[in-house]
Design a protein around this motif. Structure first.
Motif, PDB file in Angstrom:
ATOM      1  N   ILE A  42      59.327  73.188  68.149  1.00 11.07           N
ATOM      2  CA  ILE A  42      59.410  72.388  66.927  1.00 11.07           C
ATOM      3  C   ILE A  42      59.032  70.954  67.267  1.00 11.07           C
ATOM      4  O   ILE A  42      59.465  70.417  68.292  1.00 11.07           O
ATOM      5  CB  ILE A  42      60.838  72.457  66.330  1.00 11.07           C
ATOM      6  CG1 ILE A  42      61.115  73.880  65.817  1.00 11.07           C
ATOM      7  CG2 ILE A  42      61.010  71.448  65.193  1.00 11.07           C
ATOM      8  CD1 ILE A  42      62.501  74.081  65.274  1.00 11.07           C
ATOM      9  N   ASP A  46      57.346  68.382  61.527  1.00 10.56           N
ATOM     10  CA  ASP A  46      57.458  69.758  61.025  1.00 10.56           C
ATOM     11  C   ASP A  46      58.394  69.839  59.827  1.00 10.56           C
ATOM     12  O   ASP A  46      59.405  69.128  59.760  1.00 10.56           O
ATOM     13  CB  ASP A  46      58.014  70.687  62.117  1.00 10.56           C
ATOM     14  CG  ASP A  46      56.962  71.152  63.110  1.00 10.56           C
ATOM     15  OD1 ASP A  46      55.756  71.028  62.808  1.00 10.56           O
ATOM     16  OD2 ASP A  46      57.348  71.636  64.190  1.00 10.56           O
ATOM     17  N   VAL A  48      61.019  72.435  58.179  1.00  9.42           N
ATOM     18  CA  VAL A  48      61.798  73.586  58.644  1.00  9.42           C
ATOM     19  C   VAL A  48      62.774  74.026  57.566  1.00  9.42           C
ATOM     20  O   VAL A  48      63.079  73.282  56.626  1.00  9.42           O
ATOM     21  CB  VAL A  48      62.582  73.261  59.944  1.00  9.42           C
ATOM     22  CG1 VAL A  48      61.632  72.952  61.093  1.00  9.42           C
ATOM     23  CG2 VAL A  48      63.567  72.109  59.738  1.00  9.42           C
ATOM     24  N   ILE A  65      60.384  77.802  60.564  1.00 17.64           N
ATOM     25  CA  ILE A  65      59.464  76.651  60.553  1.00 17.64           C
ATOM     26  C   ILE A  65      58.310  76.961  59.605  1.00 17.64           C
ATOM     27  O   ILE A  65      57.786  78.080  59.588  1.00 17.64           O
ATOM     28  CB  ILE A  65      58.972  76.336  61.986  1.00 17.64           C
ATOM     29  CG1 ILE A  65      57.952  75.209  61.977  1.00 17.64           C
ATOM     30  CG2 ILE A  65      58.395  77.556  62.667  1.00 17.64           C
ATOM     31  CD1 ILE A  65      57.579  74.704  63.356  1.00 17.64           C
ATOM     32  N   ARG A  68      52.108  74.620  59.750  1.00 18.37           N
ATOM     33  CA  ARG A  68      51.662  73.232  59.889  1.00 18.37           C
ATOM     34  C   ARG A  68      50.299  73.053  59.237  1.00 18.37           C
ATOM     35  O   ARG A  68      49.426  73.904  59.393  1.00 18.37           O
ATOM     36  CB  ARG A  68      51.538  72.863  61.371  1.00 18.37           C
ATOM     37  CG  ARG A  68      52.854  72.928  62.118  1.00 18.37           C
ATOM     38  CD  ARG A  68      52.679  72.606  63.601  1.00 18.37           C
ATOM     39  NE  ARG A  68      53.982  72.518  64.242  1.00 18.37           N
ATOM     40  CZ  ARG A  68      54.390  73.309  65.251  1.00 18.37           C
ATOM     41  NH1 ARG A  68      53.568  74.216  65.741  1.00 18.37           N
ATOM     42  NH2 ARG A  68      55.600  73.167  65.754  1.00 18.37           N
TER      43      ARG A  68
END
Length: 308
Positions: A42, A46, A48, A65, A68
């Motif tokens: 992580i 990020d 989450v 997560i 991206r």
């Protein structure tokens, strides 16, 4: 809840949810992330998913997560065959450079630009400490500005000390998530302190015996900017190892080479000794700056493909 990672200290993460409340979070057990071989599962930036763990202590467990949009990575300082994600979900990246005390090499700037190109992140080159520049540094800056702006990069000359160029740079950060990177000692933290005094980051002088900056930031950390936007301050990087870029791909991350590589006689041309090379022809014709070509050759030579 959905939250964004603002700081990582290895095992704990500082998170903020969408309404701005702050929590300390950790991963429980093994969080499976497909295809990620980085040393940090992580990264700062990020998004989450998290569930409450201890409401009194405002702690949460990170359960997942989000994908991206992009990220910027370097080879791990400890394990060269692994990579370390510096930050993710960025709108732009600023590379701070100086032409004196300490002097940033063109090789470092170019490696940073290649990394940003590889992950589709617009990059801005900021030359700081203009108040220290003598005639020869100002000539060098003019050369760099001409070379980089002609291939599409924004270049800024600033001095935190006398305020030159600061307002324009501050405008560039508005409402964007910006990574700020560069060697230690180039004035990243001093810039942040000057422009956003509420943040009060630690700064140290350039260490006299080596001319290299002292490390002041040990972990990447994201800060909300007054008026909108975020900046991610990163530890001073001594070397920027390229990640997962093959010799074959390297020229694709030089915009001025990318424009002509389809005209090369061979589609696997490395632009070194091959006949009918459009890149070398463009260098000879003055359309590609010789210093950028030399930089390309040096970086090409440093890529060790057996690592990947």
């Amino acid at each position: 809840m959905k939250a964004r990672v603002y700081k990582s200290t290895g095992s704990w993460y500082v998170l903020k949810n969408e309404s701005g409340a702050q929590f300390n979070g950790r991963i429980k057990g093994v969080l499976k992330i497909d295809g990620i071989t980085s040393t940090n599962p992580i990264a700062v930036g990020d998004w989450v998913d998290a569930e409450p763990e201890n409401e009194l202590e405002q702690t949460v467990t990170i359960t997942g997560i989000h994908d991206r949009e992009n990220y910027i990575a370097r080879t791990s300082p400890h394990k060269k065959v692994q990579h370390h994600i510096i930050a993710s979900n960025l709108d732009q990246a600023l590379v701070f450079a100086t032409l004196r005390e300490p002097r940033t090499s063109q090789g470092f700037i170019d490696r940073f630009l290649i990394t940003a190109e590889a992950y589709h992140i617009p990059a801005i080159i900021v030359f700081n400490k203009a108040d220290l520049y003598r005639e020869k540094e100002l000539e060098k800056y003019a050369e760099y500005e001409d070379m980089y702006s002609s291939i599409g990069y924004r270049v800024a000359l600033i001095s935190v000390k006398d305020g030159r160029g600061i307002a324009e740079l501050k405008d560039m950060l508005h409402d964007k998530t910006t990574l700020i990177s560069g060697h230690s000692g180039v004035g990243k933290s001093t810039f942040i302190n000057a422009v956003f005094p509420d943040m009060a980051l630690r700064t140290q002088e350039v260490s006299g015996w080596s001319g290299k900056g002292m490390h002041t930031t040990t972990f990447a950390e994201m800060f909300d900017l007054p008026g909108g936007g975020r900046i991610i301050d990163t530890p001073g990087i001594r070397e920027l190892g390229l990640v997962n870029i093959t010799k074959q791909e390297l020229s694709h991350y030089f915009p001025e080479m990318r424009a002509v590589i389809n005209e090369c006689q061979f589609n696997n041309c490395l632009h070194m000794n091959e006949p009918g090379c459009a890149v070398k022809q463009a260098v000879n014709d003055g359309k590609i700056h010789i210093d950028r070509y030399v930089s390309y050759c040096t970086i090409l030579d440093s890529i060790d493909e057996k690592n990947y």
